[in-house]
Design a protein around this motif. Sequence first.
Motif, PDB file in Angstrom:
ATOM      1  N   MET A   1       0.839  -1.196   0.000  1.00 16.77           N
ATOM      2  CA  MET A   1       0.000   0.000   0.000  1.00 16.77           C
ATOM      3  C   MET A   1       0.876   1.249   0.000  1.00 16.77           C
ATOM      4  O   MET A   1       1.713   1.409   0.880  1.00 16.77           O
ATOM      5  N   GLN A   2       0.681   2.098  -0.998  1.00 15.88           N
ATOM      6  CA  GLN A   2       1.396   3.365  -1.061  1.00 15.88           C
ATOM      7  C   GLN A   2       0.620   4.420  -0.271  1.00 15.88           C
ATOM      8  O   GLN A   2      -0.593   4.569  -0.442  1.00 15.88           O
ATOM      9  N   ILE A   3       1.312   5.130   0.604  1.00 15.72           N
ATOM     10  CA  ILE A   3       0.703   6.213   1.378  1.00 15.72           C
ATOM     11  C   ILE A   3       1.424   7.502   1.003  1.00 15.72           C
ATOM     12  O   ILE A   3       2.624   7.660   1.290  1.00 15.72           O
ATOM     13  N   VAL A   4       0.717   8.408   0.337  1.00 15.61           N
ATOM     14  CA  VAL A   4       1.325   9.611  -0.224  1.00 15.61           C
ATOM     15  C   VAL A   4       0.735  10.841   0.450  1.00 15.61           C
ATOM     16  O   VAL A   4      -0.478  11.089   0.366  1.00 15.61           O
ATOM     17  N   SER A   5       1.579  11.617   1.109  1.00 13.30           N
ATOM     18  CA  SER A   5       1.156  12.899   1.666  1.00 13.30           C
ATOM     19  C   SER A   5       1.344  13.988   0.620  1.00 13.30           C
ATOM     20  O   SER A   5       2.419  14.109   0.034  1.00 13.30           O
ATOM     21  N   VAL A   6       0.302  14.767   0.390  1.00 15.05           N
ATOM     22  CA  VAL A   6       0.384  15.916  -0.519  1.00 15.05           C
ATOM     23  C   VAL A   6       0.512  17.149   0.358  1.00 15.05           C
ATOM     24  O   VAL A   6      -0.401  17.482   1.118  1.00 15.05           O
ATOM     25  N   SER A   7       1.675  17.814   0.273  1.00 14.09           N
ATOM     26  CA  SER A   7       2.035  18.848   1.245  1.00 14.09           C
ATOM     27  C   SER A   7       2.503  20.131   0.583  1.00 14.09           C
ATOM     28  O   SER A   7       2.928  20.142  -0.576  1.00 14.09           O
ATOM     29  N   SER A   8       2.445  21.205   1.342  1.00 15.06           N
ATOM     30  CA  SER A   8       3.093  22.467   0.996  1.00 15.06           C
ATOM     31  C   SER A   8       3.107  23.321   2.250  1.00 15.06           C
ATOM     32  O   SER A   8       2.120  23.352   2.990  1.00 15.06           O
ATOM     33  N   LEU A   9       4.223  23.993   2.480  1.00 12.86           N
ATOM     34  CA  LEU A   9       4.289  24.917   3.604  1.00 12.86           C
ATOM     35  C   LEU A   9       3.955  26.329   3.162  1.00 12.86           C
ATOM     36  O   LEU A   9       4.209  27.293   3.878  1.00 12.86           O
ATOM     37  N   LYS A  10       3.377  26.455   1.970  1.00 18.02           N
ATOM     38  CA  LYS A  10       2.838  27.725   1.489  1.00 18.02           C
ATOM     39  C   LYS A  10       1.413  27.466   1.011  1.00 18.02           C
ATOM     40  O   LYS A  10       1.179  26.579   0.200  1.00 18.02           O
ATOM     41  N   GLY A  11       0.470  28.216   1.526  1.00 16.19           N
ATOM     42  CA  GLY A  11      -0.908  28.033   1.118  1.00 16.19           C
ATOM     43  C   GLY A  11      -1.178  28.583  -0.272  1.00 16.19           C
ATOM     44  O   GLY A  11      -0.394  29.358  -0.831  1.00 16.19           O
ATOM     45  N   GLY A  12      -2.298  28.158  -0.838  1.00 17.67           N
ATOM     46  CA  GLY A  12      -2.752  28.708  -2.099  1.00 17.67           C
ATOM     47  C   GLY A  12      -2.083  28.183  -3.342  1.00 17.67           C
ATOM     48  O   GLY A  12      -2.230  28.771  -4.419  1.00 17.67           O
ATOM     49  N   VAL A  13      -1.360  27.064  -3.245  1.00 18.79           N
ATOM     50  CA  VAL A  13      -0.656  26.526  -4.412  1.00 18.79           C
ATOM     51  C   VAL A  13      -1.450  25.416  -5.105  1.00 18.79           C
ATOM     52  O   VAL A  13      -1.006  24.864  -6.105  1.00 18.79           O
ATOM     53  N   GLY A  14      -2.635  25.087  -4.591  1.00 25.18           N
ATOM     54  CA  GLY A  14      -3.449  24.042  -5.215  1.00 25.18           C
ATOM     55  C   GLY A  14      -3.156  22.652  -4.695  1.00 25.18           C
ATOM     56  O   GLY A  14      -3.322  21.672  -5.418  1.00 25.18           O
ATOM     57  N   LYS A  15      -2.770  22.565  -3.438  1.00 28.81           N
ATOM     58  CA  LYS A  15      -2.454  21.265  -2.833  1.00 28.81           C
ATOM     59  C   LYS A  15      -3.656  20.320  -2.873  1.00 28.81           C
ATOM     60  O   LYS A  15      -3.535  19.157  -3.267  1.00 28.81           O
ATOM     61  N   SER A  16      -4.815  20.823  -2.478  1.00 24.73           N
ATOM     62  CA  SER A  16      -6.015  19.982  -2.497  1.00 24.73           C
ATOM     63  C   SER A  16      -6.414  19.628  -3.920  1.00 24.73           C
ATOM     64  O   SER A  16      -6.920  18.529  -4.184  1.00 24.73           O
ATOM     65  N   SER A  17      -6.185  20.546  -4.865  1.00 26.20           N
ATOM     66  CA  SER A  17      -6.485  20.261  -6.271  1.00 26.20           C
ATOM     67  C   SER A  17      -5.644  19.094  -6.783  1.00 26.20           C
ATOM     68  O   SER A  17      -6.135  18.235  -7.528  1.00 26.20           O
ATOM     69  N   VAL A  18      -4.373  19.054  -6.402  1.00 27.44           N
ATOM     70  CA  VAL A  18      -3.504  17.951  -6.812  1.00 27.44           C
ATOM     71  C   VAL A  18      -3.986  16.645  -6.185  1.00 27.44           C
ATOM     72  O   VAL A  18      -4.015  15.601  -6.841  1.00 27.44           O
ATOM     73  N   THR A  19      -4.396  16.698  -4.924  1.00 28.76           N
ATOM     74  CA  THR A  19      -4.959  15.507  -4.279  1.00 28.76           C
ATOM     75  C   THR A  19      -6.169  15.003  -5.057  1.00 28.76           C
ATOM     76  O   THR A  19      -6.308  13.798  -5.320  1.00 28.76           O
ATOM     77  N   LEU A  20      -7.044  15.917  -5.459  1.00 30.86           N
ATOM     78  CA  LEU A  20      -8.248  15.532  -6.205  1.00 30.86           C
ATOM     79  C   LEU A  20      -7.893  14.992  -7.588  1.00 30.86           C
ATOM     80  O   LEU A  20      -8.519  14.034  -8.062  1.00 30.86           O
ATOM     81  N   GLY A  21      -6.893  15.590  -8.240  1.00 24.22           N
ATOM     82  CA  GLY A  21      -6.482  15.085  -9.548  1.00 24.22           C
ATOM     83  C   GLY A  21      -5.941  13.668  -9.471  1.00 24.22           C
ATOM     84  O   GLY A  21      -6.246  12.825 -10.322  1.00 24.22           O
ATOM     85  N   LEU A  22      -5.148  13.384  -8.449  1.00 27.52           N
ATOM     86  CA  LEU A  22      -4.618  12.029  -8.267  1.00 27.52           C
ATOM     87  C   LEU A  22      -5.728  11.048  -7.892  1.00 27.52           C
ATOM     88  O   LEU A  22      -5.722   9.899  -8.337  1.00 27.52           O
ATOM     89  N   ALA A  23      -6.687  11.503  -7.081  1.00 24.01           N
ATOM     90  CA  ALA A  23      -7.818  10.641  -6.726  1.00 24.01           C
ATOM     91  C   ALA A  23      -8.648  10.311  -7.965  1.00 24.01           C
ATOM     92  O   ALA A  23      -9.104   9.167  -8.136  1.00 24.01           O
ATOM     93  N   SER A  24      -8.840  11.288  -8.830  1.00 21.80           N
ATOM     94  CA  SER A  24      -9.578  11.056 -10.073  1.00 21.80           C
ATOM     95  C   SER A  24      -8.849  10.053 -10.958  1.00 21.80           C
ATOM     96  O   SER A  24      -9.470   9.146 -11.541  1.00 21.80           O
ATOM     97  N   ALA A  25      -7.525  10.200 -11.053  1.00 17.23           N
ATOM     98  CA  ALA A  25      -6.733   9.261 -11.854  1.00 17.23           C
ATOM     99  C   ALA A  25      -6.803   7.857 -11.277  1.00 17.23           C
ATOM    100  O   ALA A  25      -6.912   6.866 -12.022  1.00 17.23           O
ATOM    101  N   ALA A  26      -6.750   7.752  -9.954  1.00 16.16           N
ATOM    102  CA  ALA A  26      -6.817   6.432  -9.308  1.00 16.16           C
ATOM    103  C   ALA A  26      -8.165   5.772  -9.564  1.00 16.16           C
ATOM    104  O   ALA A  26      -8.244   4.570  -9.851  1.00 16.16           O
ATOM    105  N   LEU A  27      -9.233   6.550  -9.486  1.00 13.48           N
ATOM    106  CA  LEU A  27     -10.559   5.998  -9.742  1.00 13.48           C
ATOM    107  C   LEU A  27     -10.680   5.524 -11.185  1.00 13.48           C
ATOM    108  O   LEU A  27     -11.194   4.434 -11.459  1.00 13.48           O
ATOM    109  N   ALA A  28     -10.181   6.334 -12.124  1.00 13.93           N
ATOM    110  CA  ALA A  28     -10.252   5.971 -13.541  1.00 13.93           C
ATOM    111  C   ALA A  28      -9.453   4.708 -13.836  1.00 13.93           C
ATOM    112  O   ALA A  28      -9.825   3.903 -14.690  1.00 13.93           O
ATOM    113  N   ASP A  29      -8.333   4.523 -13.126  1.00 15.48           N
ATOM    114  CA  ASP A  29      -7.485   3.347 -13.331  1.00 15.48           C
ATOM    115  C   ASP A  29      -7.926   2.145 -12.499  1.00 15.48           C
ATOM    116  O   ASP A  29      -7.311   1.078 -12.567  1.00 15.48           O
TER     117      ASP A  29
END
Length: 276
Positions: A1-29
């Motif tokens: 099981m891969q456990i991937v933290s999506v992080s940034s110590l600066k807000g507003g860079v789209g961290k949650s958007s990247v999480t959602l994009g990877l989740a969408s890719a995982a669902l599609a695959d």
Amino acid sequence: MQIVSVSSLKGGVGKSSVTLGLASAALADGVPTLVVDLDPHADATTGLGVHATSELNVGRVLARRSKPGAIRAVAVSSPWVTRETGDGGKRRLDVAPGSSASSPLDRSTYRAADLSRLVRALEGMAADYELVLIDCPPNLNALTRMAWAASTKVLSVAEPSLFSVAGTQRTMTAIAHFERDSPRAVGSAGVVVNRVHPDAREHRFRVDELNELFGPLLVAPVIPENQVWQRAQGSAWPIHRWPGADAEDLADRYTQILRGLLATGAPAEEHASAGE
């Protein structure tokens, strides 16, 4: 099981958007995936079409020493599953919802024992999920450290801007210090560049700068700025199911990143460029 933290110590860079994009890719695959939303703002939870309750939220699990696999008690299926397959099929995308209930742990002070809270809550989950994505708060607090302690890799999100480059350097330095000071080691780390305008000279310069700073740690391809992403997120819809060529391009980029993460056990080793 891969456990991937999506992080940034600066807000507003789209961290949650990247999480959602990877989740969408995982669902599609068809990759069985759990999204753990540790950010008290809970943007990833909202984007996945899920709403936390007083009983169903990740803060409830982390507030006390929990049993192994305790996160199962708060994980719910994302409506994205039926949007992908119509009837859900055998695909799995679950969410441990974020909420303000995590705020008491959104602090700089922590005990060494706190680092094991999420580790323990995820124990024994490999039979259920191939991938766990953790959306971290945009600061270095107890929640972020819990996520790093549980992770096989950390993906730092950067924008092609001066301040974001500096924030990425802080993030990578903080990961190194965490490795030095903690008994729990992060398997690997990488940097994904988000919101890139390929035609913008400043963006090309900053992507080149990130390449010089982080070399093979920079994940390819970069993620371009595109309004279609905002429309899909506003509808709580997976980008892989959104119509149009722009959405298809974004979906393909996230799929490439996801497959690189899962196939190599580390971020892709090719260098990124603003034109990719």
